[in-house]
Design an enzyme around this catalytic site. Sequence first.
Site, PDB file in Angstrom:
ATOM      1  CB  SER A   1     -11.125   5.978  -4.555  1.00 44.52           C
ATOM      2  OG  SER A   1      -9.917   6.020  -4.566  1.00 44.52           O
TER       3      SER A   1
ATOM      4  NE  ARG B   1     -14.165   6.709  -0.514  1.00 42.32           N
ATOM      5  CZ  ARG B   1     -12.552   6.389  -0.882  1.00 42.32           C
ATOM      6  NH1 ARG B   1     -12.524   6.099  -1.292  1.00 42.32           N
ATOM      7  NH2 ARG B   1     -12.046   7.543   0.134  1.00 42.32           N
TER       8      ARG B   1
ATOM      9  NE  ARG C   1       0.325   1.821   2.734  1.00 41.19           N
ATOM     10  CZ  ARG C   1      -0.333   2.498   1.937  1.00 41.19           C
ATOM     11  NH1 ARG C   1      -0.793   1.520   1.215  1.00 41.19           N
ATOM     12  NH2 ARG C   1      -1.044   3.056   1.705  1.00 41.19           N
TER      13      ARG C   1
ATOM     14  CB  SER D   1      -5.241  11.137   4.699  1.00 40.72           C
ATOM     15  OG  SER D   1      -5.992   9.535   4.562  1.00 40.72           O
TER      16      SER D   1
ATOM     17  CD  GLN E   1      -6.189   5.121   2.336  1.00 38.80           C
ATOM     18  OE1 GLN E   1      -5.319   4.977   3.352  1.00 38.80           O
ATOM     19  NE2 GLN E   1      -5.742   4.585   1.437  1.00 38.80           N
TER      20      GLN E   1
ATOM     21  CG  ASP F   1      -2.681   6.743  -5.468  1.00 36.06           C
ATOM     22  OD1 ASP F   1      -2.184   6.840  -4.453  1.00 36.06           O
ATOM     23  OD2 ASP F   1      -3.920   6.242  -5.015  1.00 36.06           O
TER      24      ASP F   1
ATOM     25  CE  LYS G   1      -0.319   8.389  -0.599  1.00 35.62           C
ATOM     26  NZ  LYS G   1      -0.919   8.066   0.057  1.00 35.62           N
TER      27      LYS G   1
ATOM     28  NE  ARG H   1       3.265   4.493  -4.641  1.00 32.99           N
ATOM     29  CZ  ARG H   1       2.156   4.073  -4.294  1.00 32.99           C
ATOM     30  NH1 ARG H   1       0.654   4.731  -4.343  1.00 32.99           N
ATOM     31  NH2 ARG H   1       1.330   3.406  -5.110  1.00 32.99           N
TER      32      ARG H   1
HETATM   33  C1  S3P Z   1      -6.803   6.600  -2.009  1.00 32.72           C
HETATM   34  C2  S3P Z   1      -6.700   8.070  -0.639  1.00 32.72           C
HETATM   35  C3  S3P Z   1      -5.258   8.465  -0.925  1.00 32.72           C
HETATM   36  C4  S3P Z   1      -4.709   7.070  -2.350  1.00 32.72           C
HETATM   37  C5  S3P Z   1      -4.948   5.849  -2.289  1.00 32.72           C
HETATM   38  C6  S3P Z   1      -6.602   5.915  -2.113  1.00 32.72           C
HETATM   39  C7  S3P Z   1      -8.638   6.915  -0.972  1.00 32.72           C
HETATM   40  O1  S3P Z   1      -4.698   7.772   0.687  1.00 32.72           O
HETATM   41  O2  S3P Z   1      -3.343   7.354  -1.967  1.00 32.72           O
HETATM   42  O3  S3P Z   1      -4.900   4.771  -3.648  1.00 32.72           O
HETATM   43  O4  S3P Z   1      -9.636   6.046  -2.169  1.00 32.72           O
HETATM   44  O5  S3P Z   1      -9.234   7.359   0.050  1.00 32.72           O
HETATM   45  P1  S3P Z   1      -4.339   8.714   1.437  1.00 32.72           P
HETATM   46  O6  S3P Z   1      -5.764   9.251   1.341  1.00 32.72           O
HETATM   47  O7  S3P Z   1      -3.385   7.883   2.288  1.00 32.72           O
HETATM   48  O8  S3P Z   1      -4.200   9.923   0.455  1.00 32.72           O
END
Ligand code: S3P
Length: 450
Positions: free
Chosen positions: A33, A37, A133, A179, A181, A332, A359, A363
């Site tokens: 992550s 970023r 996805r 989320s 993300q 995760d 995911k 999963r």
């Molecule tokens: C992540 C957010 C998570 C996680 C992914 C990494 C991130 O996903 O499952 O492996 O770096 O922001 P979601 O935001 O869909 O929950």
Amino acid sequence: MSRSSAHSSAAQPMSAAKSGLLSGRLRVPGDKSISHRSLLIGALAVGRTEIEGLLEGEDVIATAKAVRAMGASVVREAEGRWRVNGLGVGTLLAPREMLDFGNAGTGSRLTMGVVAGHPFEAVFDGDASLRKRPMRRILDPLVQMGAEVVEQAEGGRLPLRLRGAREVIPIAYETPVASAQVKSAVLLCGLCADGETTVIEKEATRDHTERMLAHFGAKITSEQHGEHGRRITLRGRPELMPQKIVVPSDISSAAFPMVAALIVPGSDIVLENVLLNPLRAGLVDTLREMGARIEEVSRRDDAGEVIADLRVRASSLKGADVPAARAPSMIDEYIVLAVAASFAEGETRMRGLSELRVKESDRLAATAAGLIANGVDCEIAGDDLIVRGKGRAPGGGLVKTHMDHRLAMSFLVMGLASEKPVKVDDGAFIATSFPGFVENMQRLGAEISA
Ligand code: S3P
């Protein structure tokens, strides 16, 4: 729109067999992550950002290529040491080629946020797993901010063409799903808005974007919202200042040797430099509730993140009830937790796992199938996964991994302590997040063969 993108390498079956005790020290690769970023935010700062410990997995490399395609220079200087020469907020360039994210959900979705803030078009694509996805959850708020989805595959999926906003509209957005993300895409787009962008989340998710934007000089605040949520407000059009970033080890990767050491009798290992951000460390809390001997050898703060070395010793585990509210902090890690639960005595109920269905694979279904293939008693009840542990697992199964790195690693961990070896149909995707997994585990004493 190009429709060419798939993981080209052939399937790599792997297997793991009962191992003698695991011992030694291991530094797993950098946090995925934070790595994504650091490249994207580095590209939005004017000048030279230096990154130490970048995860050199396929997912992050895809993001590096996308950042390069948008005009920032991205250079690998040595192993894990990367330099980004950023162009600034709102000044990236239109990519000439399609952005191929392979298996990388985070890279593709965060980059959509960046593109949405720029007045140009980009085509996003990925492998067969990424094409399944959901992207609507990202596109909906970005469209509210002025972006346009010019073309998309059915159901708002990849491949898609996104046209960024000419004038970004600052919005207040309550995320419909927990989320990071979605939150991050809105914030990255909001950087280009003239005004304040607010994200409200009912359940707090990982906050690396907020921490890193603050580290680069953005004006961003985060306050409690309700019992478990946050309200994040970002002032748009900041001048981001380039930074030095040291990426800590990924707790989501450390999870595999951690559970391996807990279930292989006699094991005693140290995992170095692990990121223990409270919004990421739910697995450690859960395993401790189950009786795991996990000790923080040293705890320190580095660039706004909490880091520690963890000593993990083989432990007698008991079942636990894992509340739904904890899911975002270990989203995760449920597959490998389910493996640990198989070796515990008693029932483990993992609640509120609907997000696991979207995911890298479904999963929830794939974990249950893998457990059943290896003789473990388990059940899916609504959005909960129930594992009835008997202190041992028969093993002997072949696990379908559905292009999902974490399924492959989790079931290889199971094989290290099960009575018969565990096989996985394809370990090739391990390279998306944990290059060197097999060699690192072998060095600790794990019997894994590729
Ligand atoms: C992540 C957010 C998570 C996680 C992914 C990494 C991130 O996903 O499952 O492996 O770096 O922001 P979601 O935001 O869909 O929950």
